[in-house]
Enzyme design. Structure first.
Site, PDB file in Angstrom:
ATOM      1  N   CYS A  78       7.988   5.029  15.767  1.00  0.00           N
ATOM      2  CA  CYS A  78       7.485   4.017  16.696  1.00  0.00           C
ATOM      3  C   CYS A  78       8.611   3.293  17.441  1.00  0.00           C
ATOM      4  O   CYS A  78       8.363   2.630  18.441  1.00  0.00           O
ATOM      5  CB  CYS A  78       6.612   3.013  15.954  1.00  0.00           C
ATOM      6  SG  CYS A  78       5.295   3.806  15.036  1.00  0.00           S
ATOM      7  N   HIS A 123       5.922  -3.223  19.970  1.00  0.00           N
ATOM      8  CA  HIS A 123       5.195  -2.018  19.547  1.00  0.00           C
ATOM      9  C   HIS A 123       3.811  -2.452  19.076  1.00  0.00           C
ATOM     10  O   HIS A 123       3.668  -3.429  18.341  1.00  0.00           O
ATOM     11  CB  HIS A 123       5.961  -1.333  18.420  1.00  0.00           C
ATOM     12  CG  HIS A 123       5.155  -0.288  17.720  1.00  0.00           C
ATOM     13  ND1 HIS A 123       4.476   0.697  18.399  1.00  0.00           N
ATOM     14  CD2 HIS A 123       4.893  -0.079  16.394  1.00  0.00           C
ATOM     15  CE1 HIS A 123       3.838   1.455  17.535  1.00  0.00           C
ATOM     16  NE2 HIS A 123       4.068   1.003  16.312  1.00  0.00           N
ATOM     17  N   ASN A 177      -2.481   2.315  17.829  1.00  0.00           N
ATOM     18  CA  ASN A 177      -1.045   2.531  17.666  1.00  0.00           C
ATOM     19  C   ASN A 177      -0.691   3.911  18.215  1.00  0.00           C
ATOM     20  O   ASN A 177      -1.121   4.932  17.668  1.00  0.00           O
ATOM     21  CB  ASN A 177      -0.712   2.436  16.169  1.00  0.00           C
ATOM     22  CG  ASN A 177       0.758   2.616  15.870  1.00  0.00           C
ATOM     23  OD1 ASN A 177       1.522   3.101  16.697  1.00  0.00           O
ATOM     24  ND2 ASN A 177       1.158   2.246  14.664  1.00  0.00           N
TER      25      ASN A 177
HETATM   26  O1  UT7 Z   1       3.598   1.711  13.593  1.00  0.00           O
HETATM   27  C1  UT7 Z   1       4.486   1.816  12.544  1.00  0.00           C
HETATM   28  C2  UT7 Z   1       4.431   0.708  11.604  1.00  0.00           C
HETATM   29  N1  UT7 Z   1       3.117   0.539  11.073  1.00  0.00           N
HETATM   30  C3  UT7 Z   1       2.717  -0.618  10.715  1.00  0.00           C
HETATM   31  O2  UT7 Z   1       3.425  -1.567  10.879  1.00  0.00           O
HETATM   32  C4  UT7 Z   1       1.383  -0.728  10.053  1.00  0.00           C
HETATM   33  C5  UT7 Z   1       1.455  -1.752   8.998  1.00  0.00           C
HETATM   34  N2  UT7 Z   1       0.273  -1.905   8.175  1.00  0.00           N
HETATM   35  C6  UT7 Z   1      -0.916  -2.380   8.615  1.00  0.00           C
HETATM   36  O3  UT7 Z   1      -1.143  -2.541   9.788  1.00  0.00           O
HETATM   37  C7  UT7 Z   1      -1.897  -2.806   7.565  1.00  0.00           C
HETATM   38  O4  UT7 Z   1      -1.275  -2.774   6.304  1.00  0.00           O
HETATM   39  C8  UT7 Z   1      -3.193  -1.944   7.528  1.00  0.00           C
HETATM   40  C9  UT7 Z   1      -4.049  -2.245   8.734  1.00  0.00           C
HETATM   41  C10 UT7 Z   1      -2.855  -0.479   7.467  1.00  0.00           C
HETATM   42  C11 UT7 Z   1      -3.983  -2.311   6.268  1.00  0.00           C
HETATM   43  O5  UT7 Z   1      -4.273  -3.710   6.267  1.00  0.00           O
HETATM   44  P1  UT7 Z   1      -3.973  -4.595   4.970  1.00  0.00           P
HETATM   45  O6  UT7 Z   1      -4.433  -5.950   5.293  1.00  0.00           O
HETATM   46  O7  UT7 Z   1      -2.535  -4.416   4.612  1.00  0.00           O
HETATM   47  O8  UT7 Z   1      -4.931  -3.963   3.906  1.00  0.00           O
HETATM   48  P2  UT7 Z   1      -4.593  -3.313   2.483  1.00  0.00           P
HETATM   49  O9  UT7 Z   1      -3.928  -1.989   2.654  1.00  0.00           O
HETATM   50  O10 UT7 Z   1      -3.903  -4.326   1.622  1.00  0.00           O
HETATM   51  O11 UT7 Z   1      -6.028  -3.076   1.886  1.00  0.00           O
HETATM   52  C12 UT7 Z   1      -6.931  -4.169   1.614  1.00  0.00           C
HETATM   53  C13 UT7 Z   1      -8.264  -3.594   1.182  1.00  0.00           C
HETATM   54  C14 UT7 Z   1      -8.146  -2.548   0.079  1.00  0.00           C
HETATM   55  O12 UT7 Z   1      -9.267  -2.667  -0.765  1.00  0.00           O
HETATM   56  P3  UT7 Z   1      -9.161  -3.452  -2.157  1.00  0.00           P
HETATM   57  O13 UT7 Z   1      -8.102  -2.730  -2.943  1.00  0.00           O
HETATM   58  O14 UT7 Z   1      -8.767  -4.857  -1.817  1.00  0.00           O
HETATM   59  O15 UT7 Z   1     -10.536  -3.340  -2.719  1.00  0.00           O
HETATM   60  C15 UT7 Z   1      -8.246  -1.238   0.837  1.00  0.00           C
HETATM   61  O16 UT7 Z   1      -8.719  -0.182   0.031  1.00  0.00           O
HETATM   62  O17 UT7 Z   1      -8.893  -2.933   2.290  1.00  0.00           O
HETATM   63  C16 UT7 Z   1      -9.234  -1.587   1.920  1.00  0.00           C
HETATM   64  N3  UT7 Z   1      -9.128  -0.744   3.099  1.00  0.00           N
HETATM   65  C17 UT7 Z   1     -10.125  -0.591   3.984  1.00  0.00           C
HETATM   66  N4  UT7 Z   1     -11.377  -1.096   4.020  1.00  0.00           N
HETATM   67  C18 UT7 Z   1     -12.140  -0.744   5.068  1.00  0.00           C
HETATM   68  C19 UT7 Z   1      -8.056  -0.034   3.531  1.00  0.00           C
HETATM   69  N5  UT7 Z   1      -8.342   0.603   4.679  1.00  0.00           N
HETATM   70  C20 UT7 Z   1      -9.627   0.273   4.974  1.00  0.00           C
HETATM   71  C21 UT7 Z   1     -10.488   0.610   6.049  1.00  0.00           C
HETATM   72  N6  UT7 Z   1     -11.720   0.062   6.048  1.00  0.00           N
HETATM   73  N7  UT7 Z   1     -10.096   1.405   7.055  1.00  0.00           N
END
Ligand code: UT7
Length: 334
Positions: free
Chosen positions: A113, A254, A284
């Site tokens: 990215c 980005h 993204n």
């Molecule tokens: O471009 C290069 C760099 N990339 C980035 O910078 C991306 C960085 N990361 C992110 O943008 C975020 O971490 C995400 C959008 C990918 C995820 O958001 P988050 O707030 O960090 O969520 P998380 O991974 O901590 O997950 C929270 C909960 C989990 O459930 P439990 O364990 O709390 O029950 C996940 O299983 O959300 C769940 N989850 C989802 N739920 C519904 C993860 N993905 C999804 C989904 N829909 N698509």
């Protein structure tokens, strides 16, 4: 000589994948995706549309807006993690041929990215050293080709598209790119990677997983490192150049996640007018996201000659980079 960003262009494929579409593909909701990422939809390339096709279309627009003849382009750099072909030929050489640019120097770079910011720094170095005069840099991605649409942690994030810019030599210091920071830390390689298919993967255990080039991401850990690294990086580059954040007309980050953009914008005390946001409609698009966002403000009339932009990127590698770039527009002096 100074390196001036004179022209911008972008291309977005017509097919749209909405959050509602994803709701029927994986266990997710429109509400979750929008709240956690700021994304509502992303564009997806046609099955026979390649990264070079999209890069070529973005480049054509940037070249036409620059007023340059094809023969004046003396270097093409394509930033991509979704090249037409694994290893070779480079996507840049294919774009060069599609543009009808014969014998031009062309190569790809891999910085995920952060690719566009890295490409910008290479273009700047070539121009300031006097080796090249007009460099076409392209960020082009068909991320749908390396996205696992059964993995809700990644498939909701990524989209396809391309952006391109012309960086030209200028003897006017006020038109030149002011500064670029780039960095990397391979000890975080496993946060965001395509683990299979390269020399590091186990070829003797070839299966669907090993043969695929799907991205894997530890989203939450990546998120935390992104906010910390990006915030420090932009604060540092502004400080080193004695620029208050109020001098920045457009903060062009980005477009990975609205919450990351907001955190960095808040750390710089930027107002909403200063922050360029396209994540809602494109998702993204990795190396393409910054030039696509610059193109958006150009086409909407927000980007004017002389406006100061602060670019800021973070991605797999891990890699990061920031740049302070005036928009030189047609005032290029070759
Ligand atoms: O471009 C290069 C760099 N990339 C980035 O910078 C991306 C960085 N990361 C992110 O943008 C975020 O971490 C995400 C959008 C990918 C995820 O958001 P988050 O707030 O960090 O969520 P998380 O991974 O901590 O997950 C929270 C909960 C989990 O459930 P439990 O364990 O709390 O029950 C996940 O299983 O959300 C769940 N989850 C989802 N739920 C519904 C993860 N993905 C999804 C989904 N829909 N698509």
């Amino acid at each position: 000589m100074y390196a001036a960003l004179c022209s911008i262009g972008a291309y977005v494929p017509s097919k749209i994948l909405t959050n509602a579409d994803l709701e029927v593909m994986v266990d997710t909701t429109d509400e979750w995706i929008f709240k956690r990422t700021g994304i509502k939809e992303r564009h997806i390339a046609a099955s026979d549309e390649t990264t070079s096709d999209m890069g070529m279309k973005a480049a054509e627009i940037a070249m036409q807006r620059s007023g340059l003849e094809k023969s004046q382009i003396d270097l093409i750099i394509c930033a991509t993690i979704s090249p037409d072909y694994f290893c070779m030929p480079s996507t840049a050489t294919i774009i060069a041929t599609k543009l009808g640019l014969e014998k031009v120097t062309a190569f790809d770079i891999s910085a995920a990215c952060t690719g566009f910011v890295y490409a910008l720094s290479i273009a700047k170095a070539f121009i300031e050293s006097g080796m090249k005069k007009n460099v076409l840099i392209i960020g082009a991605e068909k991320l749908s080709a390396i996205t696992d649409y059964t993995d809700r942690g990644t498939c909701i994030l990524f989209g396809d598209g391309a952006g391109a810019a012309i960086i030209s030599a200028s003897d006017d210091k006020t038109k030149g790119i002011i500064d670029i920071h780039t960095g990397s830390d391979g000890s975080f390689a496993d946060l965001l990677m395509t683990p299979n298919g390269g020399s590091g993967s186990a070829h003797d255990e070839l299966d669907r997983e090993a043969a695929s080039c799907f991205m894997k991401m530890k989203g939450n850990e990546t998120f935390k490192v992104a906010v910390r690294t990006l915030t420090n990086d932009v604060i540092e580059i502004l400080k080193e150049n004695n620029l208050p954040s109020s001098d920045i007309k457009h903060f062009v980050p980005h477009q990975a996640n609205y919450r990351i953009i907001k955190a960095v914008g808040d750390a710089l005390n930027l107002n909403d007018e200063q922050v360029v946001l396209t994540v809602e409609k494109y998702g993204n698009t990795s190396g393409a996201s910054i030039p696509m966002a610059i193109n958006d403000i150009y086409e909407s009339g927000r980007l004017q000659e002389g406006d100061l932009m602060l670019l800021d990127a973070f991605g797999g590698g891990l890699t990061w980079g920031s740049a302070i770039v005036p928009f030189a527009g047609k005032s290029r002096i070759i």
